[in-house]
Design an enzyme around this catalytic site. Structure first.
Site, short mmCIF file in Angstrom:
data_model
loop_
_atom_site.label_atom_id
_atom_site.label_comp_id
_atom_site.label_asym_id
_atom_site.label_seq_id
_atom_site.Cartn_x
_atom_site.Cartn_y
_atom_site.Cartn_z
N GLU A 340 47.63 -31.89 14.98
CA GLU A 340 48.57 -32.57 14.09
C GLU A 340 47.84 -33.71 13.39
O GLU A 340 46.81 -34.17 13.85
CB GLU A 340 49.79 -33.11 14.87
CG GLU A 340 49.50 -34.19 15.90
CD GLU A 340 48.85 -33.64 17.15
OE1 GLU A 340 49.22 -32.53 17.57
OE2 GLU A 340 47.95 -34.30 17.71
N ASP A 341 48.38 -34.14 12.25
CA ASP A 341 47.81 -35.28 11.54
C ASP A 341 47.99 -36.55 12.36
O ASP A 341 48.81 -36.60 13.28
CB ASP A 341 48.50 -35.46 10.18
CG ASP A 341 48.14 -34.33 9.22
OD1 ASP A 341 47.12 -33.65 9.46
OD2 ASP A 341 48.88 -34.13 8.24
N VAL A 342 47.22 -37.58 12.00
CA VAL A 342 47.29 -38.85 12.72
C VAL A 342 48.72 -39.38 12.78
O VAL A 342 49.20 -39.81 13.83
CB VAL A 342 46.42 -39.91 12.00
CG1 VAL A 342 46.50 -41.25 12.73
CG2 VAL A 342 44.99 -39.45 11.89
#
Ligand SMILES: [Zn+2]
Length: 538
Positions: A340-342
């Site tokens: 997942e993105d940050v």
């Protein structure tokens, strides 16, 4: 030969004593003579009954018990200093000066020039005058018995294992046998060619380091004599770096080459080999589990650009630091089922991952200790990440995660701010859509790392509902501009882009379907990664 037991003598070639006499006048040490005769017996090689010679021209003193004992002592102290534990077996991999392979070839040529080729009593051709069937049978019987001699057997004289091979035993193998014997004696570990734990031993011999330049020159000349080969201007493409390259190069040389270069007759060298490096290496161990991420300031893996950290913390490091120290590993490799993105949270039952622990020195970590490590991670990393089902797995099992990359579904929850409010009816229409097909051009934000392609993705299900109280219109309808979308998508769907359309690069999009100017993702969370691996532990 007086120190050989009857069992070994019975298997030696008939011309063994002539071979032995010849090699002795050539200054070979007793152990080199034994290995040329194909004899392999650790207790015999370790015995002080054999003569000492640190200047042997065909092993550079490597086969002296002082060499193997001192190597074994260094290995055991390194095992202690590096805090190795839980080992049961080991393998020895010596890296020897490759010029020793050249000298092995010289021994063979020396013996055959003196009509002393090793005679094991097997005729290579079937003599015509004999009955073909009978002699075939006789030969195959002899072959069978010779084959059996290669296998270690018990010597009745002392109950120790030995074997007699048809070929020279390599210096490498003889040294490995001697060091292994000492290491076993000192540590109780068992020597096993299939062991996951390797001892790498490097030796150098400065005195003869440059001696094989002539081999390179000679190979260059031979190549020039071959009409269909282009002449070689520089020696650059004749590589003599590994043991096998030297063995192959040496096979092209003949007796006269070695006489001319003054190898034959063999003369003692001036110095013995030096042990320059000992490395203890174990195959990786694997730990798997699922993680949740509760912070929008923690990335999945360590993120760097041009050596600068982009995000201070990562799931990989928050878990890895604990496991590295638990297993005394040199480092780790982290793999998860997608990422997942940050700024995206990983909720629900978490995301499957595994950690490969590189060169782990603690081999006796129990599942219970792994469970305690999980508790420690969850305590010290509270509010950032949480780990569940942490467990030791076999390397083979990690394929479940690799294979899942292109097949698994994921479900998300996303909070979206619309530029203009929409009706509940419009939201319900979205909720009723099933298996909505998308065309997604690679998002602009990841173009640096992915090739620019159009991909087919599917939004399997959506559940869309208002997230604020809404505004009452004159028509008597409520309208909403902050909505939540819970959705399940095929692997690799870019959800943010599905909402805001990425400038028309994702078709259709929430923005387009609702007919608004913009649909901005306020927050995105992963609810579920549909992969039942690793197994549940609690
Ligand atoms: Zn020797």
């Amino acid at each position: 030969m007086e120190f050989l037991t009857p069992a070994i003598l019975a298997l030696l070639p008939s011309n063994a004593s002539e071979i032995s006499d010849n090699l002795r006048t050539n200054n070979l040490c007793d152990r080199c003579i034994l290995r040329v005769l194909g004899v392999r017996k650790a207790t015999l090689f370790a015995s002080s009954n054999l003569g000492t010679s640190h200047r042997c021209p065909t092993c550079f003193g490597l086969l002296q018990p002082t060499t193997s004992t001192s190597a074994a002592l260094k290995i055991t102290s390194k095992l202690r200093d590096e805090h190795w534990s839980g080992l049961t077996s080991f393998f020895i991999a010596p890296h020897l000066p490759i010029q020793l392979a050249l000298r092995s070839r010289a021994i063979d040529l020396l013996l055959s020039a003196n009509n002393l080729s090793i005679d094991r009593g097997v005729s290579k051709r079937v003599p015509k005058k004999f009955d073909r069937n009978q002699s075939n049978k006789a030969n195959s019987d002899r072959r069978a018995s010779n084959k059996a001699n290669h296998l270690p057997q018990l010597d009745p004289a002392d109950n120790q294992l030995f074997s007699v091979s048809q070929k020279q035993i390599d210096v490498k193998d003889a040294l490995a046998m001697m060091v292994a014997h000492e290491v076993s004696r000192m540590t109780g570990l068992v020597f096993d060619p299939k062991a996951a734990f390797h001892v790498e031993l490097a030796f150098e011999h400065g005195e003869t380091e440059k001696e094989f330049e002539w081999v390179r020159e000679q190979r260059k000349r031979t190549r020039q004599d071959v009409p269909w080969r282009k002449p070689v201007e520089s020696g650059g493409d004749i590589v003599l770096e590994t043991w096998n390259q030297m063995v192959n190069a040496a096979m092209m040389l003949d007796y006269q080459d070695f006489v001319r270069e003054e190898y034959i007759p063999f003369k003692p060298v001036n110095s013995e080999c030096a042990c320059t490096e000992i490395k203890l290496v174990h195959l990786s161990l694997f730990v798997a589990g699922r993680y949740n991420k509760y912070s929008r300031e923690v990335s999945n893996a360590r993120m760097e650009y041009n050596g600068e950290r982009l995000v201070a913390e990562s799931v990989e490091e928050l878990i890895g630091e604990h496991l590295d120290s638990l297993f005394h590993a040199d480092g780790h490799n982290f793999a998860s089922s997608g990422r997942e993105d940050v700024d995206v949270l990983m909720l629900g039952s978490g995301r499957p991952f595994y950690m490969e622990l590189v060169n782990p020195k603690k081999q006796d970590i129990s599942q219970n200790q792994v469970r305690v490590a999980q508790e420690q991670i969850n305590k010290t990393r509270e509010g950032k990440i949480r780990v569940t089902h942490l467990q030791l797995v076999e390397k083979d099992e990690t394929k479940h995660l690799k294979n899942s990359a292109s097949t698994k579904r994921k479900s998300y929850s996303t909070l979206v701010q619309l530029s203009k409010p929409v009706t509940l009816h419009q939201l319900n229409e979205l909720s009723n859509m099933k298996d909505l097909a998308l065309k997604q051009q690679t998002p602009i934000r990841v173009m640096r790392s992915r090739s620019d392609l159009e991909r087919d993705k599917v939004v399997h299900e959506m559940n869309v509902y208002p997230e604020n109280e809404g505004v009452l219109r004159e028509t008597g309808e409520y309208v909403y501009d902050l909505i939540r979308i819970d959705l399940t998508t095929s692997a690799g769907t870019y959800v943010k882009e599905f909402c805001h359309s990425d400038g028309g690069r994702t078709v259709p999009s929430i923005k387009e379907l609702l007919g608004v100017e913009s649909a901005t993702v306020v927050a995105l969370d992963v609810l579920q990664v549909f992969l039942d691996w690793p197994k549940e532990t609690e």
